[in-house]
Enzyme design. Structure first.
Site, PDB file in Angstrom:
ATOM      1  N   SER A 113       0.852  -1.186   0.000  1.00  0.00           N
ATOM      2  CA  SER A 113       0.000   0.000   0.000  1.00  0.00           C
ATOM      3  C   SER A 113       0.886   1.233   0.000  1.00  0.00           C
ATOM      4  O   SER A 113       2.021   1.193   0.502  1.00  0.00           O
ATOM      5  CB  SER A 113      -0.841  -0.018   1.275  1.00  0.00           C
ATOM      6  OG  SER A 113      -1.339   1.266   1.552  1.00  0.00           O
ATOM      7  N   SER A 114       0.351   2.329  -0.509  1.00  0.00           N
ATOM      8  CA  SER A 114       1.144   3.565  -0.530  1.00  0.00           C
ATOM      9  C   SER A 114       1.389   4.111   0.886  1.00  0.00           C
ATOM     10  O   SER A 114       2.217   5.007   1.053  1.00  0.00           O
ATOM     11  CB  SER A 114       0.465   4.633  -1.395  1.00  0.00           C
ATOM     12  OG  SER A 114      -0.827   4.915  -0.908  1.00  0.00           O
ATOM     13  N   CYS A 115       0.712   3.557   1.895  1.00  0.00           N
ATOM     14  CA  CYS A 115       0.949   4.046   3.259  1.00  0.00           C
ATOM     15  C   CYS A 115       2.250   3.496   3.854  1.00  0.00           C
ATOM     16  O   CYS A 115       2.590   3.818   4.988  1.00  0.00           O
ATOM     17  CB  CYS A 115      -0.231   3.771   4.173  1.00  0.00           C
ATOM     18  SG  CYS A 115      -0.454   2.045   4.557  1.00  0.00           S
ATOM     19  N   TYR A 142      -0.668  -1.052  10.117  1.00  0.00           N
ATOM     20  CA  TYR A 142      -0.862  -1.669   8.799  1.00  0.00           C
ATOM     21  C   TYR A 142       0.389  -1.446   7.945  1.00  0.00           C
ATOM     22  O   TYR A 142       0.867  -2.353   7.259  1.00  0.00           O
ATOM     23  CB  TYR A 142      -2.086  -1.022   8.149  1.00  0.00           C
ATOM     24  CG  TYR A 142      -2.442  -1.521   6.780  1.00  0.00           C
ATOM     25  CD1 TYR A 142      -3.027  -2.779   6.601  1.00  0.00           C
ATOM     26  CD2 TYR A 142      -2.233  -0.735   5.652  1.00  0.00           C
ATOM     27  CE1 TYR A 142      -3.378  -3.219   5.332  1.00  0.00           C
ATOM     28  CE2 TYR A 142      -2.581  -1.173   4.387  1.00  0.00           C
ATOM     29  CZ  TYR A 142      -3.154  -2.417   4.229  1.00  0.00           C
ATOM     30  OH  TYR A 142      -3.500  -2.857   2.977  1.00  0.00           O
ATOM     31  N   LYS A 146       2.849  -4.180   6.142  1.00  0.00           N
ATOM     32  CA  LYS A 146       3.057  -4.215   4.692  1.00  0.00           C
ATOM     33  C   LYS A 146       4.548  -4.058   4.341  1.00  0.00           C
ATOM     34  O   LYS A 146       5.034  -4.669   3.381  1.00  0.00           O
ATOM     35  CB  LYS A 146       2.217  -3.136   4.007  1.00  0.00           C
ATOM     36  CG  LYS A 146       0.721  -3.475   4.007  1.00  0.00           C
ATOM     37  CD  LYS A 146       0.471  -4.744   3.192  1.00  0.00           C
ATOM     38  CE  LYS A 146      -0.986  -5.090   3.023  1.00  0.00           C
ATOM     39  NZ  LYS A 146      -1.194  -6.355   2.287  1.00  0.00           N
ATOM     40  N   HIS A 185     -13.091   2.892   3.151  1.00  0.00           N
ATOM     41  CA  HIS A 185     -12.253   4.000   2.683  1.00  0.00           C
ATOM     42  C   HIS A 185     -13.156   5.123   2.189  1.00  0.00           C
ATOM     43  O   HIS A 185     -14.363   4.961   2.049  1.00  0.00           O
ATOM     44  CB  HIS A 185     -11.340   3.517   1.554  1.00  0.00           C
ATOM     45  CG  HIS A 185     -10.305   2.549   2.016  1.00  0.00           C
ATOM     46  ND1 HIS A 185     -10.471   1.194   1.932  1.00  0.00           N
ATOM     47  CD2 HIS A 185      -9.100   2.738   2.589  1.00  0.00           C
ATOM     48  CE1 HIS A 185      -9.411   0.584   2.433  1.00  0.00           C
ATOM     49  NE2 HIS A 185      -8.558   1.498   2.840  1.00  0.00           N
TER      50      HIS A 185
HETATM   51  O1  GFB Z   1      -9.840   6.520   2.508  1.00  0.00           O
HETATM   52  P1  GFB Z   1      -9.361   6.848   3.874  1.00  0.00           P
HETATM   53  O2  GFB Z   1     -10.108   6.242   4.992  1.00  0.00           O
HETATM   54  O3  GFB Z   1      -7.861   6.425   3.928  1.00  0.00           O
HETATM   55  O4  GFB Z   1      -9.422   8.449   4.088  1.00  0.00           O
HETATM   56  P2  GFB Z   1      -6.380   7.018   4.154  1.00  0.00           P
HETATM   57  C1  GFB Z   1      -8.881   9.345   3.162  1.00  0.00           C
HETATM   58  C2  GFB Z   1      -9.213  10.769   3.563  1.00  0.00           C
HETATM   59  O5  GFB Z   1     -10.618  10.980   3.345  1.00  0.00           O
HETATM   60  C3  GFB Z   1      -8.965  11.120   5.026  1.00  0.00           C
HETATM   61  C4  GFB Z   1     -11.181  11.600   4.468  1.00  0.00           C
HETATM   62  O6  GFB Z   1      -8.461  12.441   5.102  1.00  0.00           O
HETATM   63  C5  GFB Z   1     -10.357  11.061   5.647  1.00  0.00           C
HETATM   64  O7  GFB Z   1     -10.516  11.872   6.798  1.00  0.00           O
HETATM   65  N1  GFB Z   1     -12.630  11.294   4.555  1.00  0.00           N
HETATM   66  C6  GFB Z   1     -13.633  12.187   4.382  1.00  0.00           C
HETATM   67  C7  GFB Z   1     -13.176  10.103   4.825  1.00  0.00           C
HETATM   68  N2  GFB Z   1     -14.826  11.625   4.605  1.00  0.00           N
HETATM   69  C8  GFB Z   1     -14.581  10.310   4.860  1.00  0.00           C
HETATM   70  C9  GFB Z   1     -15.428   9.213   5.167  1.00  0.00           C
HETATM   71  O8  GFB Z   1     -16.646   9.318   5.235  1.00  0.00           O
HETATM   72  N3  GFB Z   1     -14.816   8.012   5.363  1.00  0.00           N
HETATM   73  C10 GFB Z   1     -13.451   7.851   5.284  1.00  0.00           C
HETATM   74  N4  GFB Z   1     -12.933   6.636   5.470  1.00  0.00           N
HETATM   75  N5  GFB Z   1     -12.622   8.896   5.037  1.00  0.00           N
HETATM   76  C11 GFB Z   1      -6.023   4.502   4.674  1.00  0.00           C
HETATM   77  C12 GFB Z   1      -5.091   3.796   5.617  1.00  0.00           C
HETATM   78  O9  GFB Z   1      -5.699   5.836   4.876  1.00  0.00           O
HETATM   79  O10 GFB Z   1      -5.771   4.225   3.316  1.00  0.00           O
HETATM   80  C13 GFB Z   1      -4.787   2.413   5.214  1.00  0.00           C
HETATM   81  O11 GFB Z   1      -5.594   3.941   6.923  1.00  0.00           O
HETATM   82  C14 GFB Z   1      -4.500   2.260   3.752  1.00  0.00           C
HETATM   83  O12 GFB Z   1      -3.721   1.957   5.970  1.00  0.00           O
HETATM   84  C15 GFB Z   1      -5.545   2.930   2.924  1.00  0.00           C
HETATM   85  O13 GFB Z   1      -3.216   2.756   3.415  1.00  0.00           O
HETATM   86  C16 GFB Z   1      -5.271   2.869   1.444  1.00  0.00           C
HETATM   87  O14 GFB Z   1      -5.749   7.266   2.822  1.00  0.00           O
HETATM   88  O15 GFB Z   1      -6.315   8.172   5.072  1.00  0.00           O
END
Ligand code: GFB
Length: 315
Positions: A113-115, A142, A146, A185
């Protein structure tokens, strides 16, 4: 070790994690190659149990393996279930990589993952940014798992000559995604919430955080195509970034999702929720130089995902 190109035709290929969004897309993509696709459900083989994995591998003896199995989730799931995210993923990785070596698998593709990159890595993030700085706190568990998976593949390549390769995708979305807003996500969450808001005639759509973080999104069918390409055309110790080459601010993404779903109200940003990493954009020049590029733009991918959600997730 096999040299690239590796022929999938006639090979038995195990897609570990075929029930997830990535694994399912890969099964669809590999159906176009002349290979035999092997899958097994969680009830039969728990990938966290070494004895289950070894027995399955000894039984089916795959020639190629794609590791699309993982415990995954969005920012809140990562932040609130750190033990599951680190334990499940480390266990799956060690069991499958070690088992694959023991039973003589010719080619294995591990997905990260890119994280894995440092929170404040220079953008776009090239493969050599790995381990040059501290990780983002919300998903460090995570990310560490990875990174360990990537290193496992490199170690088995160095010591045993295994042709195990690793790919690091950008944030993914598409048909088969998890639409549960608590654990999903951002794209699946916002598609679901915008649909519900439209249906309920609500005035606003809740968007977590400030809307300022930037993310790169890759459509899962494009990812599956890239993985089929890498399996056949790449053999090297270095990991390969897989992305769309463009990013977007979460606020702009939310506006695009409102348009795609037909939600006409306002966006309500919720600063009590975490932003996470400020920006994640991959440097995809290594993959481009190998000869692969994505074909689905974000708006099209969102529209196709929304169609899939309406037809399949609204039971
Ligand atoms: O997709 P997301 O949960 O993953 O969140 P990450 C991306 C951004 O979207 C964050 C915002 O800044 C969230 O605060 N966001 C806005 C939301 N509204 C929402 C919502 O309703 N739900 C969610 N989920 N986000 C994950 C990692 O990080 O990405 C994992 O935790 C993994 O480890 C994955 O790498 C690909 O990009 O922040």
């Amino acid at each position: 070790m096999t040299d690239a190109p590796y022929r999938l035709a006639g090979r038995r290929v195990w897609v570990a994690g075929h029930g997830g969004m990535v694994g399912a897309a890969l099964v669809r993509r590999l159906a176009r190659e002349d290979c035999e696709i092997l899958t097994v459900g969680r009830a039969e083989v728990d990938l966290r149990r070494q004895s289950d994995v070894e027995a399955w591998l000894a039984d089916v003896r795959p020639q190629a393996v794609v590791m699309a199995a993982a415990t995954v989730g969005g920012i809140q799931a990562n932040d609130s279930r750190p033990a599951e995210f680190i334990y499940d993923n480390l266990a799956i990785e060690t069991n499958v990589v070690h088992g694959a070596w023991r039973c003589g698998v010719e080619k294995l593709l591990f997905l990260g993952s890119s994280c894995i990159y440092p929170r404040d890595a220079a953008q776009p993030m090239a493969e050599d940014a790995l381990l040059t700085g501290p990780l983002e706190a919300t998903n460090q568990w995570y990310a560490v798992a990875k990174i360990a998976g990537l290193k496992l593949c490199q170690a088995y390549r160095r010591q045993y000559g295994c042709d195990f390769i690793t790919a690091m995708p950008a944030n993914l979305y598409g048909p088969g995604d998890n639409f549960d807003p608590a654990s999903s996500h951002v794209i699946a969450a916002l598609l679901h919430k915008a649909h519900e808001a439209k249906t309920a005639g609500a005035d606003s759509l809740a968007v977590w955080g400030s809307g300022r973080p930037r993310r790169e999104f890759l459509y899962v069918e494009d990812l599956a195509d890239a993985l089929a390409f890498l399996l056949q055309n790449y053999s090297g110790e270095a990991h390969v970034n897989v992305g769309a080459g463009k990013d977007i601010a979460i606020g702009e993404l939310a506006a695009l999702i409102a348009e795609v779903t037909g939600f006409a109200g306002d966006l309500a940003f919720d600063p009590s929720k975490p932003d996470g990493t400020p920006r994640k954009l991959l440097d995809v020049s290594r993959l481009r130089a190998l000869g692969w590029a994505p074909s689905t733009g974000l708006r099209d991918g969102l529209a196709q995902t929304y169609r899939w959600y309406c037809e399949n997730a609204l039971a």
